[in-house]
Design a protein around this motif. Structure first.
Motif, PDB file in Angstrom:
ATOM      1  N   LEU A  92       0.820  -1.200   0.000  1.00  0.00           N
ATOM      2  CA  LEU A  92       0.000   0.000   0.000  1.00  0.00           C
ATOM      3  C   LEU A  92       0.858   1.257   0.000  1.00  0.00           C
ATOM      4  O   LEU A  92       0.572   2.226  -0.724  1.00  0.00           O
ATOM      5  CB  LEU A  92      -0.929  -0.003   1.216  1.00  0.00           C
ATOM      6  N   PHE A  93       1.949   1.264   0.788  1.00  0.00           N
ATOM      7  CA  PHE A  93       2.773   2.468   0.863  1.00  0.00           C
ATOM      8  C   PHE A  93       3.538   2.731  -0.425  1.00  0.00           C
ATOM      9  O   PHE A  93       3.858   3.882  -0.740  1.00  0.00           O
ATOM     10  CB  PHE A  93       3.721   2.415   2.062  1.00  0.00           C
ATOM     11  N   LYS A  94       3.806   1.692  -1.193  1.00  0.00           N
ATOM     12  CA  LYS A  94       4.401   1.920  -2.507  1.00  0.00           C
ATOM     13  C   LYS A  94       3.426   2.694  -3.392  1.00  0.00           C
ATOM     14  O   LYS A  94       3.821   3.600  -4.137  1.00  0.00           O
ATOM     15  CB  LYS A  94       4.777   0.592  -3.145  1.00  0.00           C
ATOM     16  N   LEU A  95       2.139   2.345  -3.302  1.00  0.00           N
ATOM     17  CA  LEU A  95       1.118   3.059  -4.068  1.00  0.00           C
ATOM     18  C   LEU A  95       0.944   4.486  -3.544  1.00  0.00           C
ATOM     19  O   LEU A  95       0.840   5.443  -4.328  1.00  0.00           O
ATOM     20  CB  LEU A  95      -0.210   2.307  -3.998  1.00  0.00           C
ATOM     21  N   ILE A  96       0.887   4.632  -2.211  1.00  0.00           N
ATOM     22  CA  ILE A  96       0.727   5.954  -1.614  1.00  0.00           C
ATOM     23  C   ILE A  96       1.882   6.868  -2.003  1.00  0.00           C
ATOM     24  O   ILE A  96       1.686   8.027  -2.398  1.00  0.00           O
ATOM     25  CB  ILE A  96       0.607   5.849  -0.082  1.00  0.00           C
ATOM     26  N   ASN A  97       3.105   6.355  -1.919  1.00  0.00           N
ATOM     27  CA  ASN A  97       4.268   7.173  -2.240  1.00  0.00           C
ATOM     28  C   ASN A  97       4.342   7.517  -3.726  1.00  0.00           C
ATOM     29  O   ASN A  97       4.917   8.538  -4.104  1.00  0.00           O
ATOM     30  CB  ASN A  97       5.551   6.464  -1.810  1.00  0.00           C
ATOM     31  N   SER A 100       0.254   9.595  -4.123  1.00  0.00           N
ATOM     32  CA  SER A 100      -0.299  10.560  -3.173  1.00  0.00           C
ATOM     33  C   SER A 100       0.729  11.410  -2.455  1.00  0.00           C
ATOM     34  O   SER A 100       0.358  12.290  -1.682  1.00  0.00           O
ATOM     35  CB  SER A 100      -1.145   9.814  -2.120  1.00  0.00           C
ATOM     36  N   LEU A 101       1.996  11.165  -2.680  1.00  0.00           N
ATOM     37  CA  LEU A 101       3.037  11.950  -2.017  1.00  0.00           C
ATOM     38  C   LEU A 101       3.215  13.283  -2.739  1.00  0.00           C
ATOM     39  O   LEU A 101       3.605  13.323  -3.905  1.00  0.00           O
ATOM     40  CB  LEU A 101       4.356  11.180  -2.004  1.00  0.00           C
ATOM     41  N   LEU A 102       2.905  14.388  -2.051  1.00  0.00           N
ATOM     42  CA  LEU A 102       3.059  15.721  -2.640  1.00  0.00           C
ATOM     43  C   LEU A 102       4.491  16.222  -2.535  1.00  0.00           C
ATOM     44  O   LEU A 102       5.015  16.856  -3.444  1.00  0.00           O
ATOM     45  CB  LEU A 102       2.111  16.700  -1.949  1.00  0.00           C
ATOM     46  N   ALA A 103       5.137  15.956  -1.405  1.00  0.00           N
ATOM     47  CA  ALA A 103       6.518  16.393  -1.213  1.00  0.00           C
ATOM     48  C   ALA A 103       7.127  15.633  -0.047  1.00  0.00           C
ATOM     49  O   ALA A 103       6.431  15.256   0.898  1.00  0.00           O
ATOM     50  CB  ALA A 103       6.585  17.891  -0.952  1.00  0.00           C
ATOM     51  N   LEU A 131      -8.464  16.410   1.757  1.00  0.00           N
ATOM     52  CA  LEU A 131      -7.693  15.282   2.273  1.00  0.00           C
ATOM     53  C   LEU A 131      -6.240  15.719   2.391  1.00  0.00           C
ATOM     54  O   LEU A 131      -5.652  16.213   1.427  1.00  0.00           O
ATOM     55  CB  LEU A 131      -7.790  14.073   1.329  1.00  0.00           C
ATOM     56  N   ARG A 132      -5.640  15.499   3.560  1.00  0.00           N
ATOM     57  CA  ARG A 132      -4.254  15.928   3.759  1.00  0.00           C
ATOM     58  C   ARG A 132      -3.638  15.167   4.936  1.00  0.00           C
ATOM     59  O   ARG A 132      -4.288  14.960   5.962  1.00  0.00           O
ATOM     60  CB  ARG A 132      -4.182  17.425   4.035  1.00  0.00           C
ATOM     61  N   THR A 133      -2.392  14.758   4.785  1.00  0.00           N
ATOM     62  CA  THR A 133      -1.608  14.208   5.892  1.00  0.00           C
ATOM     63  C   THR A 133      -0.255  14.900   5.917  1.00  0.00           C
ATOM     64  O   THR A 133       0.408  15.011   4.880  1.00  0.00           O
ATOM     65  CB  THR A 133      -1.381  12.688   5.740  1.00  0.00           C
ATOM     66  N   VAL A 134       0.136  15.377   7.087  1.00  0.00           N
ATOM     67  CA  VAL A 134       1.475  15.937   7.307  1.00  0.00           C
ATOM     68  C   VAL A 134       2.170  15.036   8.321  1.00  0.00           C
ATOM     69  O   VAL A 134       1.659  14.816   9.429  1.00  0.00           O
ATOM     70  CB  VAL A 134       1.412  17.378   7.836  1.00  0.00           C
ATOM     71  N   SER A 135       3.319  14.496   7.929  1.00  0.00           N
ATOM     72  CA  SER A 135       4.026  13.511   8.756  1.00  0.00           C
ATOM     73  C   SER A 135       5.492  13.918   8.890  1.00  0.00           C
ATOM     74  O   SER A 135       6.101  14.369   7.912  1.00  0.00           O
ATOM     75  CB  SER A 135       3.917  12.125   8.097  1.00  0.00           C
ATOM     76  N   ALA A 256      10.238  14.359   6.798  1.00  0.00           N
ATOM     77  CA  ALA A 256       8.943  15.035   6.693  1.00  0.00           C
ATOM     78  C   ALA A 256       8.301  14.732   5.335  1.00  0.00           C
ATOM     79  O   ALA A 256       8.992  14.655   4.316  1.00  0.00           O
ATOM     80  CB  ALA A 256       9.121  16.536   6.861  1.00  0.00           C
ATOM     81  N   ALA A 257       6.980  14.555   5.340  1.00  0.00           N
ATOM     82  CA  ALA A 257       6.262  14.253   4.103  1.00  0.00           C
ATOM     83  C   ALA A 257       4.854  14.812   4.173  1.00  0.00           C
ATOM     84  O   ALA A 257       4.259  14.897   5.244  1.00  0.00           O
ATOM     85  CB  ALA A 257       6.215  12.743   3.864  1.00  0.00           C
ATOM     86  N   ILE A 258       4.332  15.210   3.006  1.00  0.00           N
ATOM     87  CA  ILE A 258       2.961  15.711   2.896  1.00  0.00           C
ATOM     88  C   ILE A 258       2.248  14.883   1.829  1.00  0.00           C
ATOM     89  O   ILE A 258       2.767  14.715   0.715  1.00  0.00           O
ATOM     90  CB  ILE A 258       2.932  17.199   2.518  1.00  0.00           C
ATOM     91  N   TYR A 259       1.079  14.355   2.179  1.00  0.00           N
ATOM     92  CA  TYR A 259       0.314  13.493   1.281  1.00  0.00           C
ATOM     93  C   TYR A 259      -1.045  14.125   0.985  1.00  0.00           C
ATOM     94  O   TYR A 259      -1.614  14.831   1.828  1.00  0.00           O
ATOM     95  CB  TYR A 259       0.072  12.122   1.922  1.00  0.00           C
ATOM     96  N   ASN A 260      -1.591  13.812  -0.194  1.00  0.00           N
ATOM     97  CA  ASN A 260      -2.928  14.286  -0.539  1.00  0.00           C
ATOM     98  C   ASN A 260      -3.985  13.218  -0.267  1.00  0.00           C
ATOM     99  O   ASN A 260      -5.021  13.168  -0.919  1.00  0.00           O
ATOM    100  CB  ASN A 260      -2.998  14.734  -2.005  1.00  0.00           C
ATOM    101  N   THR A 261      -3.699  12.368   0.715  1.00  0.00           N
ATOM    102  CA  THR A 261      -4.639  11.340   1.142  1.00  0.00           C
ATOM    103  C   THR A 261      -4.584  11.235   2.660  1.00  0.00           C
ATOM    104  O   THR A 261      -3.537  11.537   3.258  1.00  0.00           O
ATOM    105  CB  THR A 261      -4.297   9.980   0.497  1.00  0.00           C
TER     106      THR A 261
END
Length: 280
Positions: A92-97, A100-103, A131-135, A256-261
């Motif tokens: 799943l994280f391969k697909l997300i990265n 859905s990975l913005l930066a 939809l947003r995730t900041v990690s 640090a990473a920002i996702y659009n999911t």
């Protein structure tokens, strides 16, 4: 293309116990998916004339619920005739990265600053989103005063994460309304993973892979917003209502990473565990 349930002890025929029609008219492409390790199935089907999907659930594949409320389900935009299959968190994280990975920003060990990885622009920091995730990982020197770790937008529309009064907080704002979640950080002088997740009206704060606080914001999306954004300080006004440049974070940030999911509970836990493995 409406569907029924039929029973047989052979795949090649002899079906009986045929049920009444289950799915509504003007639907097709039905798919059944069992939740891993649970006695529960979901029936997905496409309203071909209305451009939407709908879902029913069952615990025996014979008796099906009414359609779940559209507010309780979410599918990718313009999906049609989808297929469903289980994937591991690693897959799943391969697909997300990929999708859905913005930066992503990694720490430069020579100066302790975050450096952007890749050539993606940062226009998304001004765009509207639902939809947003900041990690990120952080290690604080101290937690007194106000220290902004992430700032995007302003006091009327945006997202921010800060230390204030010894607590970690995340806030989102839209239309002048804001919502705040918070957590107490034990041992702030060591590395901790932080994730703030906004998902169509809810705001969640995770620390070290665990959900600490959640709130309903009262708005489904965050409108477009001007101004700079990024990690490590406040840029102008922030979603907490703070103003003026400064409020610098006294510590270091990494990965640090920002996702659009919106990452789910299991996703955040996986991300935390995988980074811990790398640190060892």
């Amino acid at each position: 293309m409406r569907n029924r349930v039929a029973v047989s002890d052979r795949m090649d025929g002899g079906y009986g116990s045929i049920s009444e029609l289950i799915t509504p008219n003007t639907t097709e492409a039905a798919q059944v998916l069992q939740l891993t390790g649970q006695q529960k199935w979901y029936l997905y089907y496409d309203y071909w004339a209305e451009g939407k999907y709908a879902v029913m659930e069952s615990t025996d594949m014979v008796n099906w619920s009414k359609e779940l409320k559209q507010d309780d389900i979410r599918f990718p935009y313009q999906r049609r005739h989808a297929s469903f299959f289980p994937v591991s968190e690693e897959e799943l994280f391969k697909l997300i990265n990929h999708f859905s990975l913005l930066a992503r920003y990694r720490m430069d060990d020579s100066c302790g600053k975050l450096l952007k990885e890749g050539a993606a622009n940062e226009d998304f920091l001004q765009e509207s989103y639902s939809l947003r995730t900041v990690s990120f990982w952080m290690k604080a020197e101290q937690t007194d005063g106000t220290q902004v770790l992430y700032d995007e937008g302003s006091d009327t529309t945006g997202l921010a994460i800060q230390f204030a009064k010894g607590r970690l907080q995340a806030a989102t704002a839209d239309g002048g309304k804001n919502a705040v979640v918070s957590a107490k950080i034990k041992d702030p002088g060591i590395w901790h993973h932080v994730a703030a997740v906004f998902s169509e009206g809810s705001l969640k704060l995770y620390v070290d892979g665990k959900l600490n606080d959640t709130v309903k914001t009262g708005f489904q999306k965050v409108d477009a917003h001007l101004g700079e954004g990024g990690f490590g300080r406040r840029f102008d006004k922030d979603a907490f209502g703070g103003s003026g440049e400064g409020a610098d974070f006294r510590g270091v940030l990494s990965e640090a990473a920002i996702y659009n999911t919106p990452l789910q509970d299991a996703d955040v836990a996986y991300l935390y565990k995988e980074e811990v493995k790398k640190m060892r």
